[in-house]
Design a protein around this motif. Sequence first.
Motif, PDB file in Angstrom:
ATOM      1  N   GLY A  66     -27.199 -21.421  10.390  1.00 33.15           N
ATOM      2  CA  GLY A  66     -27.868 -21.771   9.300  1.00 33.15           C
ATOM      3  C   GLY A  66     -27.802 -22.932   8.671  1.00 33.15           C
ATOM      4  N   MET A  67     -26.626 -23.540   8.574  1.00 28.77           N
ATOM      5  CA  MET A  67     -26.148 -24.876   8.189  1.00 28.77           C
ATOM      6  C   MET A  67     -26.810 -25.816   9.061  1.00 28.77           C
ATOM      7  N   LEU A  68     -26.912 -25.682  10.390  1.00 27.72           N
ATOM      8  CA  LEU A  68     -27.448 -26.632  11.413  1.00 27.72           C
ATOM      9  C   LEU A  68     -28.901 -26.888  11.057  1.00 27.72           C
ATOM     10  N   GLN A  69     -29.535 -25.787  10.524  1.00 29.36           N
ATOM     11  CA  GLN A  69     -31.091 -25.951  10.416  1.00 29.36           C
ATOM     12  C   GLN A  69     -31.356 -26.455   9.142  1.00 29.36           C
ATOM     13  N   ARG A  70     -30.320 -26.472   8.212  1.00 33.51           N
ATOM     14  CA  ARG A  70     -30.276 -27.187   6.974  1.00 33.51           C
ATOM     15  C   ARG A  70     -30.151 -28.652   7.151  1.00 33.51           C
ATOM     16  N   VAL A  71     -29.334 -29.058   7.991  1.00 27.06           N
ATOM     17  CA  VAL A  71     -29.088 -30.419   8.350  1.00 27.06           C
ATOM     18  C   VAL A  71     -30.395 -30.811   9.000  1.00 27.06           C
ATOM     19  N   ALA A  72     -30.986 -30.106   9.765  1.00 25.07           N
ATOM     20  CA  ALA A  72     -31.960 -30.734  10.786  1.00 25.07           C
ATOM     21  C   ALA A  72     -33.397 -30.564   9.561  1.00 25.07           C
ATOM     22  N   ILE A  73     -33.407 -29.889   8.539  1.00 20.01           N
ATOM     23  CA  ILE A  73     -34.575 -29.782   7.451  1.00 20.01           C
ATOM     24  C   ILE A  73     -34.131 -31.129   6.660  1.00 20.01           C
ATOM     25  N   ALA A  74     -32.998 -31.458   6.293  1.00 19.80           N
ATOM     26  CA  ALA A  74     -32.635 -32.529   5.666  1.00 19.80           C
ATOM     27  C   ALA A  74     -33.146 -33.898   6.476  1.00 19.80           C
ATOM     28  N   ARG A  75     -32.699 -33.817   7.813  1.00 18.67           N
ATOM     29  CA  ARG A  75     -33.140 -35.067   8.634  1.00 18.67           C
ATOM     30  C   ARG A  75     -34.596 -35.320   8.406  1.00 18.67           C
ATOM     31  N   SER A  76     -35.398 -34.092   8.597  1.00 18.67           N
ATOM     32  CA  SER A  76     -36.957 -34.046   8.535  1.00 18.67           C
ATOM     33  C   SER A  76     -37.350 -34.619   7.539  1.00 18.67           C
ATOM     34  N   LEU A  77     -36.883 -34.545   6.313  1.00 17.63           N
ATOM     35  CA  LEU A  77     -37.196 -35.092   5.028  1.00 17.63           C
ATOM     36  C   LEU A  77     -36.660 -36.479   4.623  1.00 17.63           C
ATOM     37  N   VAL A  78     -35.843 -37.021   5.347  1.00 13.94           N
ATOM     38  CA  VAL A  78     -35.143 -38.344   4.813  1.00 13.94           C
ATOM     39  C   VAL A  78     -36.180 -39.359   4.903  1.00 13.94           C
ATOM     40  N   GLN A  79     -37.340 -39.454   5.538  1.00 19.86           N
ATOM     41  CA  GLN A  79     -38.208 -40.496   5.516  1.00 19.86           C
ATOM     42  C   GLN A  79     -39.279 -40.045   4.510  1.00 19.86           C
ATOM     43  N   ASP A  80     -38.975 -38.987   3.756  1.00 19.33           N
ATOM     44  CA  ASP A  80     -40.188 -38.558   2.858  1.00 19.33           C
ATOM     45  C   ASP A  80     -41.514 -38.633   3.396  1.00 19.33           C
ATOM     46  N   PRO A  81     -41.527 -37.675   4.418  1.00 22.17           N
ATOM     47  CA  PRO A  81     -42.998 -37.500   5.225  1.00 22.17           C
ATOM     48  C   PRO A  81     -43.751 -36.680   4.134  1.00 22.17           C
ATOM     49  N   GLU A  82     -45.147 -36.943   4.486  1.00 21.38           N
ATOM     50  CA  GLU A  82     -46.239 -36.353   3.637  1.00 21.38           C
ATOM     51  C   GLU A  82     -46.228 -34.997   4.527  1.00 21.38           C
ATOM     52  N   LEU A  83     -46.152 -34.648   5.781  1.00 15.46           N
ATOM     53  CA  LEU A  83     -46.452 -33.560   6.529  1.00 15.46           C
ATOM     54  C   LEU A  83     -45.277 -33.093   7.119  1.00 15.46           C
ATOM     55  N   LEU A  84     -44.873 -31.909   6.885  1.00 12.00           N
ATOM     56  CA  LEU A  84     -43.521 -31.221   7.417  1.00 12.00           C
ATOM     57  C   LEU A  84     -44.040 -30.223   8.604  1.00 12.00           C
ATOM     58  N   LEU A  85     -43.541 -30.535   9.808  1.00 10.55           N
ATOM     59  CA  LEU A  85     -43.835 -29.504  10.700  1.00 10.55           C
ATOM     60  C   LEU A  85     -42.638 -28.873  11.160  1.00 10.55           C
ATOM     61  N   LEU A  86     -42.642 -27.389  11.292  1.00 10.72           N
ATOM     62  CA  LEU A  86     -41.511 -26.548  11.642  1.00 10.72           C
ATOM     63  C   LEU A  86     -41.728 -25.682  12.781  1.00 10.72           C
ATOM     64  N   ASP A  87     -41.170 -25.832  13.854  1.00 14.58           N
ATOM     65  CA  ASP A  87     -41.337 -24.914  14.952  1.00 14.58           C
ATOM     66  C   ASP A  87     -40.263 -23.841  15.005  1.00 14.58           C
ATOM     67  N   GLU A  88     -40.465 -22.714  14.461  1.00 17.49           N
ATOM     68  CA  GLU A  88     -39.519 -21.573  14.448  1.00 17.49           C
ATOM     69  C   GLU A  88     -38.187 -21.916  14.226  1.00 17.49           C
TER      70      GLU A  88
END
Lengths: 256, 256
Positions: free
Chosen positions: A145-167
């Motif tokens: 769960g923590m790993l996925q939190r890191v991955a989510i944080a990483r995907s947000l760090v560039q402040d993207p408009e669109l967030l894509l999550l694959d399972e």
Amino acid sequence: MNSVNNQQPLLEVKKLGVTYTDEKGSLQAINEISFSVEREQFICVVGPSGSGKSTLIRILSGLLAPTTGAVFLDGSEIKKPRQGVGIVFQKANLMPWRSVLRNITLPLEIKSVPIKEAESKARELIELVGLKGFEDWLPQDLSGGMLQRVAIARSLVQDPELLLLDEPFGALDALTREKMGAELLRIWRARKKTVIMITHDISEAVFLADRVLAISPQPGNLRLDLKVDLERPRHEEDRFTPEFVGLTQQLREAIE
Amino acid sequence: MKVILKFLKKVGFIILSLAVGLILWQAFTTYSDIPSFIFPTPFDVWEKFLSVARDGSLLFHTLVTLQEVLLGLTLGLGAATLTGYLLAKSRTVERVLSPYIVASQSIPIVAIAPLLVIWLGPGIFSKILTSALIVFFPVLVNTIVGIRSVPVELYELMRSLQANHWQRIIKLEIPAALPVFLGGLRIGATLAVIGAVVGEFVGADKGLGFLVNVGRGLYDTSLVFVSVFTLVILALGLYGSVVFLESRLLSWKKRE
Ligand SMILES: Nc1ncnc2c1ncn2[C@@H]1O[C@H](COP(=O)(O)OP(=O)(O)OP(=O)(O)O)[C@@H](O)[C@H]1O
Ligand SMILES: [Mg+2]
């Protein structure tokens, strides 16, 4: 805010078809899918294994080119990975030699953002995903769960408009999954993103999304485009309401 | 405190084991009939060591060999890393080069060393080349294995983050391949010493290999012993440096 821009859907998928071809032959993964996504919507895509969900994410992220049709982001065709799109893969996909903090600064380092600035942004997100105190930990010492939190944080760090999550929560146990879903909703509300999330958990999809797309397998076809009009914020108990159950029933039938 | 105790214990064992070895050696030479010019006593060797250390000849020859080894290692390492990277990246390059590489491995280095001395002369260059040649293969193999072991998902991640070639090499391939690569370097470092000595054996007028040859010619077995011990220390030093490098660079990797 640019009003002209806002009238146009953020994402438009037009007659998308994908066929994989290799030495062994060719396989049609997606038949012909069209849909569009408004800004700040939370979309879930459900479908059984092999229905082309990951393929769809790869197309939307620009990692894979469509065989037929096209995808437009903000009116311009997606042909390769681009700015403004954050991706969370099925596996957390972190670099084992980088600490939590450094994994999150990676996208900014690649954009040559000064390291101090990158770190302060990363710290902000670490707080958002609830990992304060784990900045210097290595991925190998974290739970799934923590790993996925890191991955989510990483995907947000560039402040993207669109967030894509694959399972993103596919590998987590049911309880952690529910918790992470709620976290994701919180982040989505706090950051005002457009989210497209793949899942094969129908109940999870209905719980999270404004709209659920159901895809049938081999080749992937859009079977149902279902609006979820349940009030927000949603609570775990809502899963047992007749409305909720009705929606999941509809989706299940569409897929089968 | 604990760390220091552990270290002392380790050093203590090494000293103990060396002391036992020396005593056995001394006992063997005193109780057997072998004359000391055939098999010297530890004391003879120590005397010889002091004499060659005092007149500076040991240092001189050691530095010559060290120079050959370091240059050979650098050359072999550089060539193997570059070739290995190309081989790992391109099937075509692999198909073209691999017959030569495999064939070259079945030729013992002692067989080509004389040729190299004929071509390059008895100077330092032929030794550098024998050393480089022997280093080449293990480093090459480990570079290829290392680069091929980089997870595809991380390549995808880098692509989705729009990393350029250099960023991909520096931020992904080098750190990911490093553990396997350093394993190759560890083998290469000790082989480099062997390579240089083989070169010196074939034809040289300086270096530790040359010194071994001189001792052999003069039936000065003590000199042979001194030279061989110096070579062992040289190889151990190099090996130790690589291990140290590993411990610094791979601190993220959990030791089993
Ligand atoms: N690179 C590829 N080359 C050839 N075929 C592929 C490739 N990737 C996926 N496929 C095939 O395309 C189909 C759809 O795959 P995809 O991974 O998109 O499904 P999915 O819906 O994500 O499945 P899952 O729920 O198991 O992740 C599958 O039949 C799969 O075997
Ligand atoms: Mg998938």
